[in-house]
Design an enzyme around this catalytic site. Sequence first.
Site, mmCIF file in Angstrom:
data_model
loop_
_atom_site.group_PDB
_atom_site.id
_atom_site.type_symbol
_atom_site.label_atom_id
_atom_site.label_comp_id
_atom_site.label_asym_id
_atom_site.label_seq_id
_atom_site.Cartn_x
_atom_site.Cartn_y
_atom_site.Cartn_z
ATOM 1 N N GLU A 56 -3.706 7.428 -3.988
ATOM 2 C CA GLU A 56 -3.570 6.188 -3.235
ATOM 3 C C GLU A 56 -3.450 4.994 -4.170
ATOM 4 O OE1 GLU A 56 -6.024 4.778 0.544
ATOM 5 O OE2 GLU A 56 -6.988 4.122 -1.299
ATOM 6 N N TYR A 70 0.853 -1.187 0.000
ATOM 7 C CA TYR A 70 0.000 0.000 0.000
ATOM 8 C C TYR A 70 0.885 1.231 0.000
ATOM 9 C CZ TYR A 70 -3.036 3.666 1.918
ATOM 10 O OH TYR A 70 -3.720 4.838 2.120
#
Length: 381
Positions: free
Chosen positions: A190, A101
Amino acid sequence: MDLYEYQGKELFGRYGIPVSEGRLATSAQEARAAAAELGGTVVVKAQVLTGGRGKAGGIKLAETPEDAEAHAGEILGMDIRGHTVTKVWVETASDIEREYYLSLTFDRSAKQPLFMITTQGGVDIEEVAATSPDALVRLHVDPLEGCHPWHARRLVYGAGIEDPSEQKQVAAIVAKLYDTFTGSEAMLCEINPLIVTPDGEVRALDAKVTIDDNALFRHPDLAELRDVDAADPLEALAREKGVTYVRLDGDVGVLGNGAGLTMSTVDVVTFVGGRPADFCDLGGGGDAQGVVDALEVITRDPQVRSIYFNIFGGITRCDEVARGILQALEQMGIELPIVVRLDGTNAEEGRRLLGESGAANVHPEATMLDGARRAVELAAG
Ligand code: GDP
Ligand code: MN
């Protein structure tokens, strides 16, 4: 403004962040043609402005163009958390060895962009933050100084990425993500998951990008990506009715007067362990019809289990608000529990009206905190 995954990936591509090749399709036939053109196994992905598409069944692997057509047929028209799927992104499927991530967001309290990285990607990042906070590495970037190779090294080493080739690739993506963020004046970039393939290649498998609305005038190419049909249907209804409403994802409908009080109400509901379903501001001098309109929007959200009215009467008169609540109850036959805290101008009169009405689902509370507790209890029960 939120970008769709395919738009975010296109933006990433412009800045040199590796993404898979893909095509947009608005029909099952187009998805089939796209799969045939790409060749091999593809993944068909619902394009909606909400997360959790994987869990909702909006992402499916297809080995043949026929499969892609069938999956697109199922996914198109699907409802994912209130968003109807009208487009799918068909891209070359990736083999996944690991899921990381990586994000860059604007940290308002620090007034600086904030990088976050973890090798425990793929899942909800809130879950990682809650269960293994040490695994989530955070690093601010001073915007005047800019992003430097040491930032990337800190993030890569901090996350515990050990393979040298992976380190290099992730570090390059960190730098490019910073360029994407500043270049497009984003509030959020993101990548979840940022994958490592079995061949050791690092690539963005998902893209979530939010552009600062106030900067859009400087980015006409991004501004024209806005999809008016895709606005949250409840937010669109609210705009139509002139109600200030932002949809959140909890189950306690929040209604206050004034942005400050409403914001605090959202905070207090969260503070006592609840999850606000919305931010709805009646504004100053709200009349009975304004209350009816607001309640109509709030109760349209199927997730709402209780409603918390938090009114501090200044210009707004509490008796007028009470009349609005009673009028709405009568017109709309609302059965949801409604917790009401009235204070300030004509509060007594307002409470008297509510009391006299004998409405069983109206629960008066004297303080903001008690009201929040009650509303959260009622939502759970
Ligand atoms: P989200 O659920 O809306 O966040 O959608 P993502 O794009 O992040 O996809 C969710 C999950 O689907 C990923 O974490 C992967 O596990 C899986 N997935 C997506 N694309 C592929 C792919 O190309 N190959 C494989 N094997 N899995 C994929
Ligand atoms: Mn994702």
